[in-house]
Design a protein around this motif. Structure first.
Motif, PDB file in Angstrom:
ATOM      1  N   CYS A 191       5.201  31.005   1.736  1.00 37.08           N
ATOM      2  CA  CYS A 191       4.987  29.763   1.013  1.00 37.08           C
ATOM      3  C   CYS A 191       3.468  29.263   1.533  1.00 37.08           C
ATOM      4  O   CYS A 191       3.216  29.552   2.513  1.00 37.08           O
ATOM      5  CB  CYS A 191       6.088  28.513   1.557  1.00 37.08           C
ATOM      6  N   PRO A 192       3.110  28.640   0.459  1.00 35.30           N
ATOM      7  CA  PRO A 192       1.640  28.120   0.605  1.00 35.30           C
ATOM      8  C   PRO A 192       1.584  27.145   1.865  1.00 35.30           C
ATOM      9  O   PRO A 192       0.341  26.949   2.492  1.00 35.30           O
ATOM     10  CB  PRO A 192       1.503  27.306  -0.748  1.00 35.30           C
ATOM     11  N   GLN A 193       2.427  26.398   2.371  1.00 36.08           N
ATOM     12  CA  GLN A 193       2.266  25.423   3.393  1.00 36.08           C
ATOM     13  C   GLN A 193       2.394  26.109   4.779  1.00 36.08           C
ATOM     14  O   GLN A 193       2.017  25.576   5.761  1.00 36.08           O
ATOM     15  CB  GLN A 193       3.246  24.478   3.293  1.00 36.08           C
ATOM     16  N   GLY A 194       2.812  27.290   4.750  1.00 37.07           N
ATOM     17  CA  GLY A 194       3.038  28.020   5.993  1.00 37.07           C
ATOM     18  C   GLY A 194       4.353  27.734   6.719  1.00 37.07           C
ATOM     19  O   GLY A 194       4.923  26.806   6.232  1.00 37.07           O
ATOM     20  N   VAL A 195       4.918  28.394   7.324  1.00 37.69           N
ATOM     21  CA  VAL A 195       6.380  28.622   7.902  1.00 37.69           C
ATOM     22  C   VAL A 195       6.393  27.418   8.969  1.00 37.69           C
ATOM     23  O   VAL A 195       7.506  26.590   8.897  1.00 37.69           O
ATOM     24  CB  VAL A 195       6.584  29.971   8.778  1.00 37.69           C
ATOM     25  N   ALA A 214       5.047  24.261   8.620  1.00 29.43           N
ATOM     26  CA  ALA A 214       5.066  23.150   7.872  1.00 29.43           C
ATOM     27  C   ALA A 214       6.309  23.143   6.910  1.00 29.43           C
ATOM     28  O   ALA A 214       7.218  22.220   6.831  1.00 29.43           O
ATOM     29  CB  ALA A 214       4.144  23.080   6.915  1.00 29.43           C
ATOM     30  N   PHE A 215       6.877  24.425   6.600  1.00 30.87           N
ATOM     31  CA  PHE A 215       7.968  24.410   5.929  1.00 30.87           C
ATOM     32  C   PHE A 215       9.357  23.993   6.507  1.00 30.87           C
ATOM     33  O   PHE A 215      10.206  23.342   6.234  1.00 30.87           O
ATOM     34  CB  PHE A 215       8.168  26.123   5.320  1.00 30.87           C
ATOM     35  N   LEU A 216       9.411  24.685   7.686  1.00 34.33           N
ATOM     36  CA  LEU A 216      10.438  24.508   8.796  1.00 34.33           C
ATOM     37  C   LEU A 216      10.405  22.644   9.029  1.00 34.33           C
ATOM     38  O   LEU A 216      11.457  22.158   9.213  1.00 34.33           O
ATOM     39  CB  LEU A 216      10.410  25.209   9.902  1.00 34.33           C
ATOM     40  N   ARG A 217       9.322  22.197   9.140  1.00 34.10           N
ATOM     41  CA  ARG A 217       9.209  20.850   9.722  1.00 34.10           C
ATOM     42  C   ARG A 217       9.963  20.250   8.525  1.00 34.10           C
ATOM     43  O   ARG A 217      10.785  19.056   8.775  1.00 34.10           O
ATOM     44  CB  ARG A 217       7.659  20.123   9.753  1.00 34.10           C
ATOM     45  N   ALA A 218       9.471  20.392   7.233  1.00 39.10           N
ATOM     46  CA  ALA A 218       9.974  19.526   6.138  1.00 39.10           C
ATOM     47  C   ALA A 218      11.609  19.767   5.957  1.00 39.10           C
ATOM     48  O   ALA A 218      12.465  18.984   5.689  1.00 39.10           O
ATOM     49  CB  ALA A 218       9.216  19.758   4.853  1.00 39.10           C
ATOM     50  N   TYR A 219      11.969  21.162   6.312  1.00 38.91           N
ATOM     51  CA  TYR A 219      13.384  21.525   6.007  1.00 38.91           C
ATOM     52  C   TYR A 219      14.187  20.697   7.005  1.00 38.91           C
ATOM     53  O   TYR A 219      15.072  20.192   6.799  1.00 38.91           O
ATOM     54  CB  TYR A 219      13.528  23.116   5.915  1.00 38.91           C
ATOM     55  N   TYR A 220      13.806  20.698   8.334  1.00 41.88           N
ATOM     56  CA  TYR A 220      14.433  20.039   9.227  1.00 41.88           C
ATOM     57  C   TYR A 220      14.522  18.732   9.314  1.00 41.88           C
ATOM     58  O   TYR A 220      15.632  18.057   9.262  1.00 41.88           O
ATOM     59  CB  TYR A 220      13.787  20.403  10.547  1.00 41.88           C
ATOM     60  N   MET A 262      13.249  27.018  -2.271  1.00 43.36           N
ATOM     61  CA  MET A 262      13.473  25.901  -1.063  1.00 43.36           C
ATOM     62  C   MET A 262      12.263  25.546  -0.644  1.00 43.36           C
ATOM     63  O   MET A 262      12.305  24.364  -0.243  1.00 43.36           O
ATOM     64  CB  MET A 262      14.299  26.689   0.078  1.00 43.36           C
ATOM     65  N   ALA A 263      11.107  26.250  -0.530  1.00 46.19           N
ATOM     66  CA  ALA A 263       9.810  25.802  -0.144  1.00 46.19           C
ATOM     67  C   ALA A 263       9.257  24.516  -0.905  1.00 46.19           C
ATOM     68  O   ALA A 263       8.879  23.591  -0.303  1.00 46.19           O
ATOM     69  CB  ALA A 263       8.789  26.953  -0.192  1.00 46.19           C
ATOM     70  N   GLU A 264       9.475  24.890  -2.290  1.00 48.30           N
ATOM     71  CA  GLU A 264       8.939  23.745  -3.349  1.00 48.30           C
ATOM     72  C   GLU A 264      10.182  22.773  -2.999  1.00 48.30           C
ATOM     73  O   GLU A 264       9.612  21.499  -3.278  1.00 48.30           O
ATOM     74  CB  GLU A 264       9.065  24.194  -4.516  1.00 48.30           C
ATOM     75  N   PRO A 268       7.748  18.237  -0.886  1.00 48.55           N
ATOM     76  CA  PRO A 268       7.569  16.778  -1.140  1.00 48.55           C
ATOM     77  C   PRO A 268       8.095  15.844   0.034  1.00 48.55           C
ATOM     78  O   PRO A 268       7.583  14.674   0.168  1.00 48.55           O
ATOM     79  CB  PRO A 268       8.153  16.294  -2.369  1.00 48.55           C
ATOM     80  N   GLU A 269       9.000  16.336   0.894  1.00 47.23           N
ATOM     81  CA  GLU A 269       9.303  15.467   2.000  1.00 47.23           C
ATOM     82  C   GLU A 269       8.879  15.708   3.409  1.00 47.23           C
ATOM     83  O   GLU A 269       9.298  15.111   4.120  1.00 47.23           O
ATOM     84  CB  GLU A 269      11.061  15.561   1.877  1.00 47.23           C
ATOM     85  N   MET A 270       7.772  16.364   3.191  1.00 50.65           N
ATOM     86  CA  MET A 270       7.139  16.655   4.549  1.00 50.65           C
ATOM     87  C   MET A 270       6.684  15.315   5.238  1.00 50.65           C
ATOM     88  O   MET A 270       6.049  14.526   4.517  1.00 50.65           O
ATOM     89  CB  MET A 270       5.744  17.245   4.366  1.00 50.65           C
ATOM     90  N   PRO A 271       7.303  15.012   6.473  1.00 50.63           N
ATOM     91  CA  PRO A 271       7.121  13.646   6.945  1.00 50.63           C
ATOM     92  C   PRO A 271       5.359  13.525   7.376  1.00 50.63           C
ATOM     93  O   PRO A 271       4.826  14.517   7.615  1.00 50.63           O
ATOM     94  CB  PRO A 271       7.730  13.805   8.412  1.00 50.63           C
ATOM     95  N   SER A 272       4.970  12.537   7.502  1.00 49.58           N
ATOM     96  CA  SER A 272       3.599  12.091   7.852  1.00 49.58           C
ATOM     97  C   SER A 272       3.395  12.569   9.464  1.00 49.58           C
ATOM     98  O   SER A 272       4.135  12.763  10.006  1.00 49.58           O
ATOM     99  CB  SER A 272       3.420  10.466   7.764  1.00 49.58           C
ATOM    100  N   ALA A 273       2.176  12.481   9.474  1.00 51.24           N
ATOM    101  CA  ALA A 273       1.344  12.958  10.804  1.00 51.24           C
ATOM    102  C   ALA A 273       2.123  11.846  11.962  1.00 51.24           C
ATOM    103  O   ALA A 273       2.333  12.255  12.981  1.00 51.24           O
ATOM    104  CB  ALA A 273       0.054  13.055  11.082  1.00 51.24           C
ATOM    105  N   GLU A 274       2.105  10.846  11.549  1.00 54.34           N
ATOM    106  CA  GLU A 274       2.587   9.705  12.709  1.00 54.34           C
ATOM    107  C   GLU A 274       4.128   9.743  12.810  1.00 54.34           C
ATOM    108  O   GLU A 274       4.622   9.988  13.949  1.00 54.34           O
ATOM    109  CB  GLU A 274       2.510   8.220  11.941  1.00 54.34           C
TER     110      GLU A 274
END
Length: 351
Positions: free
Chosen positions: A170-174, A176-182, A220-222, A226-232
């Motif tokens: 996926c474009p965001q990399g594994v 970042a994908f897992l971060r958003a998925y979890y 699933m990557a797409e 959009p729900e990727m949490p912020s850096a904070e």
């Protein structure tokens, strides 16, 4: 098989089985406390995952090694290799939950108690001969695709040829994908407010979030991007700091996801349904418990499964616990509470 261990070999053994997309690493927060209570705790990377070898990620290869009865055989082999005749309990989370359930169903002499987490077990499939006049099930996939907002079921998406590449490359990399998925399946995501679904219909299933009932035109990557949490928010995430997530990301970046996806393909293809029907009507008769997050849609994704588990499939289920402050990853999000519930159950069902 690659395993993580805690506690002294020779003590009463607990076998911990992870789900998707996880590893033995998902038990890192509960293993020390279980060992401290006097157990030898063993958590393997299951077939298709992590550093366990001897499996094929070839989409066109043989699916039979990934079928449920062989996954049970894997755990029997591991228990024997560790020198045990039985384990005190098998504890499974997510897709590890049905493996644990089948272990206890088929070999109660070896797996003497079972804890199921996040995925209810409704029992073996019924024999069609028991109800020959039952009408065929409606085509749920056509019905989902025909909704005003066209949808599809994630398990059938996971069974498609391109599902592995969609997540692995996926474009965001594994990572970042897992971060958003979890994140999207945790209690941190505010939309996780499960409700009881009326039935196995497109309209009912479409009430679930898109990580279960996906938009028809997205992988699933797409879906989760959009729900990727912020850096904070990532910095503030105590239950999954980046250093812990990096263990998952490093392994999946190396292996891809196809090993775990083969499990879904065994389920959705129906190829191994007939051999599972050998156990039709059989119940889990060892002591059992169910633990899940109160914010986990997984307990409702198969309408009626939770009730059937409690009333029919498990004859000695002592408790059903829905843990506040946890979504799907209950033993990672609320490890102290999950551990306390497991230890209390192990204590009161001892002997």
């Amino acid at each position: 098989m690659h395993v993580l261990e805690a506690g002294e070999p020779g003590r009463p053994c607990l076998l911990l089985l992870h789900g998707f997309p996880e590893l033995a690493w998902s038990w890192r927060k509960v293993m020390p406390a279980l060992a401290g209570a006097g157990y030898h705790v063993v958590a393997p990377d299951q077939r298709g995952y992590g550093r366990t070898t001897g499996w094929s990620a070839d989409y066109d290869g043989d699916l039979a090694p990934f079928r449920m009865l062989n996954l049970v055989r894997d755990q029997l082999g591991l228990v024997a290799s560790l020198g045990y005749g039985h384990v005190e309990a098998v504890i499974g989370h997510d897709f590890g939950s049905p493996v644990a359930a089948w272990c206890a169903l088929i070999r109660p002499d070896v797996f003497r108690r079972v804890a199921l987490m996040s995925a209810p077990f409704a029992g073996p499939p019924a024999l069609p001969e028991e109800d020959p006049d039952r009408p065929p099930a409606p085509d749920i996939h056509a019905a989902l695709a025909a909704l005003p907002r066209p949808r599809k079921h994630y398990q059938w998406h996971y069974s498609e040829r391109g599902a592995n590449e969609n997540m692995w490359r996926c474009p965001q990399g594994v990572h970042a994908f897992l971060r958003a998925y979890y994140h999207m399946k945790s209690a941190d995501w505010p939309a996780n407010k499960p409700v009881r679904l009326a039935g196995w219909t497109a309209e009912a299933l479409a009430q679930m979030p898109t990580y279960y009932i996906m938009d028809l035109d997205k992988g699933m990557a797409e879906t989760v991007a959009p729900e990727m949490p912020s850096a904070e928010a990532i910095t503030a995430c105590r239950w999954l700091p980046d250093r812990d997530l990096a263990v998952y990301a490093g392994e999946y970046d190396r292996t891809g996801f196809q090993g775990g996806l083969q499990w879904y393909r065994c389920r959705t293809s129906g190829r191994f349904e007939a051999e599972a029907q050998v156990f039709a009507g059989r119940t889990i008769d060892v002591p059992s418990v169910f633990i899940a997050g109160a914010s986990d849609w997984g307990i409702e994704q198969v309408p009626g499964a939770l009730r059937r588990m409690r009333e029919l499939a498990c004859t000695k289920m002592t408790d059903v616990h829905l843990v506040e402050g946890a979504g799907h990853w209950v033993q990672q999000e609320q490890p102290e509470r999950a551990t306390a519930l497991l230890l209390d159950w192990l204590d009161k069902t001892r002997g």
